[in-house]
Design an enzyme around this catalytic site. Structure first.
Site, short mmCIF file in Angstrom:
data_model
loop_
_atom_site.label_atom_id
_atom_site.label_comp_id
_atom_site.label_asym_id
_atom_site.label_seq_id
_atom_site.Cartn_x
_atom_site.Cartn_y
_atom_site.Cartn_z
N GLY A 169 0.86 -1.18 0.00
CA GLY A 169 0.00 0.00 0.00
C GLY A 169 0.89 1.22 0.00
O GLY A 169 1.93 1.24 0.68
N TYR A 197 -7.23 -5.41 -8.44
CA TYR A 197 -7.62 -5.08 -7.07
C TYR A 197 -8.96 -5.70 -6.71
O TYR A 197 -9.88 -5.75 -7.54
CB TYR A 197 -7.72 -3.56 -6.91
CG TYR A 197 -6.42 -2.83 -7.07
CD1 TYR A 197 -5.50 -2.76 -6.03
CD2 TYR A 197 -6.11 -2.18 -8.26
CE1 TYR A 197 -4.30 -2.07 -6.18
CE2 TYR A 197 -4.92 -1.48 -8.42
CZ TYR A 197 -4.02 -1.44 -7.38
OH TYR A 197 -2.84 -0.76 -7.53
N ARG A 228 -10.87 -4.60 -3.73
CA ARG A 228 -10.88 -3.71 -2.56
C ARG A 228 -12.24 -3.04 -2.35
O ARG A 228 -12.42 -2.34 -1.35
CB ARG A 228 -9.79 -2.64 -2.73
CG ARG A 228 -10.12 -1.60 -3.78
CD ARG A 228 -8.95 -0.77 -4.25
NE ARG A 228 -8.11 -0.22 -3.21
CZ ARG A 228 -6.99 0.47 -3.47
NH1 ARG A 228 -6.62 0.69 -4.73
NH2 ARG A 228 -6.27 0.94 -2.48
N GLY A 236 15.28 11.27 -13.58
CA GLY A 236 15.38 11.81 -12.23
C GLY A 236 14.17 12.63 -11.86
O GLY A 236 13.03 12.23 -12.12
N ASP A 287 6.79 5.39 -4.20
CA ASP A 287 6.68 5.49 -2.74
C ASP A 287 8.07 5.54 -2.10
O ASP A 287 8.30 6.27 -1.14
CB ASP A 287 5.90 4.30 -2.19
CG ASP A 287 4.52 4.19 -2.81
OD1 ASP A 287 3.91 5.22 -3.11
OD2 ASP A 287 4.06 3.04 -3.01
#
Length: 317
Positions: free
Chosen positions: A33, A103, A105, A229, A257
Site C-alpha cells: 500500500g 484489485y 478492494r 530523475g 513510494d
C-alpha cells in the site's frame, strides 16, 4: 512523530511458477500500500512514522498490522472494522516494464474510514502529514477523512506532503481531477509525476508544470520524470536532479513510494532540496531492483553506500 500517513494497505498475492495468474497454482503472500510503503521507507532511514487506517476483523488484517508494526511503524491508529474485510490485490510481474495489477478492494475496511476515526492530537504532533490521491478515491467518507486530516494539519502547523498517485480505475476523470487539484491547493509539498501533471493541468512540459503547481499553492514541487530523475521547483529556484541508472528493472511497483520516503527523510535530516531529491532518486532506483512493493527499500547504511558508490564511479547522471 516525524511523519503520519493515512490510507489503505492490502494483502498482496503474486503468482509463483508462472507470472500469469491463469497458470499459477501457488501464490506468495505479502502486503502493499502506498502509505505503508512510505512509512516503512521512512522508518528504515531512521525516522518515526505512524499509519492511520482500518483493517478487517480477519486473519489478513491481524497479520498486516503485526507485520507493519514489526517494520517499526506506529500503528495505534489502525482500527478494526467488524463487518468489512481487509482488501486484496494480485500482481503479475510479466517483465520489468509489464506489470499488471488486479484489485479486490471494493467495500474494504479501509474504504470505511470516517472523519471520526481521526485523533487530532496524533496528527498535530507530527512534522509532516503524508497524503496520496488514492485514499480520497476509495469512498466519500475517505475523501471527508482526508480533508479533515488536512484541516487538522493546517490548524497545528503540520506540513502537508501530497503525492497525487493517480488511480484512474477508482473514480471518474472529472472527479479525480477536481479532488486532486483541491488537495494540491492545500498542500505545502507536491510530489507528482509528469503524467499526473498532464492529467491535472493538460501540460506535459516539466518547467511549465512546475510553475503551474507553484501557482496553485505549493511551496515546493518535486516533479518525477522517470529514469531521468526529478525536477524541483520553488519560487526562487529550480533544477533537474539526475536519476541513478538501473541496469535491470525487476519490479517497478512501489518505486514512487520509495522516492517519497527518500525525499521526506532528506528533508527531515535538514538536507538541501537538491540532496533530498537525490536521496529520493536513489531509494526509488533501489526499490525497482527487488520483487515486492517495499522489500527493496534501504536502510541508512545501504542508501549512503549506494549514493557514494555511484558518485565514486563518476556515473554520468
Amino acid at each position: 512523530m516525524d511523519v503520519v500517513t493515512i490510507g489503505e494497505t492490502m494483502v498482496l498475492f503474486t503468482p509463483e511458477g508462472s507470472p500469469l495468474m491463469r497458470y499459477a497454482h501457488t501464490y506468495s503472500r505479502k502486503f502493499g500500500g502506498a502509505e505503508t510503503n512510505v512509512a516503512i521507507g521512512i522508518t528504515r532511514l531512521g525516522h518515526k512514522a505512524g499509519w492511520i487506517s482500518k483493517v478487517g476483523n480477519d486473519e489478513f488484517g491481524k497479520a498486516m498490522v503485526s507485520f507493519v508494526r514489526g517494520e517499526g511503524v506506529e500503528v495505534s491508529q489502525v482500527k478494526t472494522d467488524l463487518q468489512a474485510p481487509t482488501g486484496l490485490y494480485f500482481k503479475e510481474v510479466r517483465s520489468g516494464d509489464n506489470v499488471r495489477v488486479e484489485y479486490y478492494r471494493k467495500g474494504s475496511a479501509a474504504s470505511k474510514l470516517e472523519p471520526s476515526d481521526l485523533n487530532e492530537e496524533y496528527i498535530a504532533q507530527a512534522k509532516y502529514l503524508h497524503i496520496t490521491g488514492i485514499t480520497p478515491a476509495l469512498s466519500d467518507s475517505c475523501y471527508e477523512t482526508v480533508m479533515k486530516a488536512i484541516a487538522i494539519a493546517k490548524d497545528n502547523g503540520v506540513k502537508i506532503i501530497f503525492d497525487p498517485n493517480l488511480r484512474r480505475k477508482l473514480w471518474s476523470e472529472d472527479k479525480a481531477r477536481k479532488v486532486l487539484l483541491e488537495i494540491t491547493a492545500l498542500a505545502d509539498i507536491i510530489l507528482p509525476g509528469v503524467e499526473e501533471g498532464n492529467f491535472m493541468f493538460g501540460e506535459s512540459d516539466p518547467t511549465k508544470l512546475g510553475q503551474l503547481f507553484l501557482e496553485h499553492g505549493a511551496e515546493l514541487v518535486i516533479l518525477k520524470v522517470g529514469a531521468k530523475g526529478a525536477y524541483y521547483f520553488t519560487e526562487s529556484s529550480s533544477q533537474l536532479v539526475a536519476g541513478f541508472p538501473v541496469k535491470t528493472v525487476i519490479d517497478p511497483v512501489g518505486a514512487g513510494d520509495g522516492f517519497a520516503a527518500g525525499v521526506i527523510s532528506g528533508l527531515l535530516d535538514g538536507l538541501s532540496t537538491e540532496r533530498a531529491v537525490e536521496r529520493g532518486n536513489a531509494v526509488g532506483a533501489m526499490a525497482t531492483q527487488v520483487h515486492g512493493d517495499f522489500e527493496g527499500l534501504p536502510d541508512r547504511e545501504e542508501i549512503d553506500r549506494f549514493i557514494n558508490s555511484s558518485d565514486s564511479e563518476d556515473i554520468n547522471r
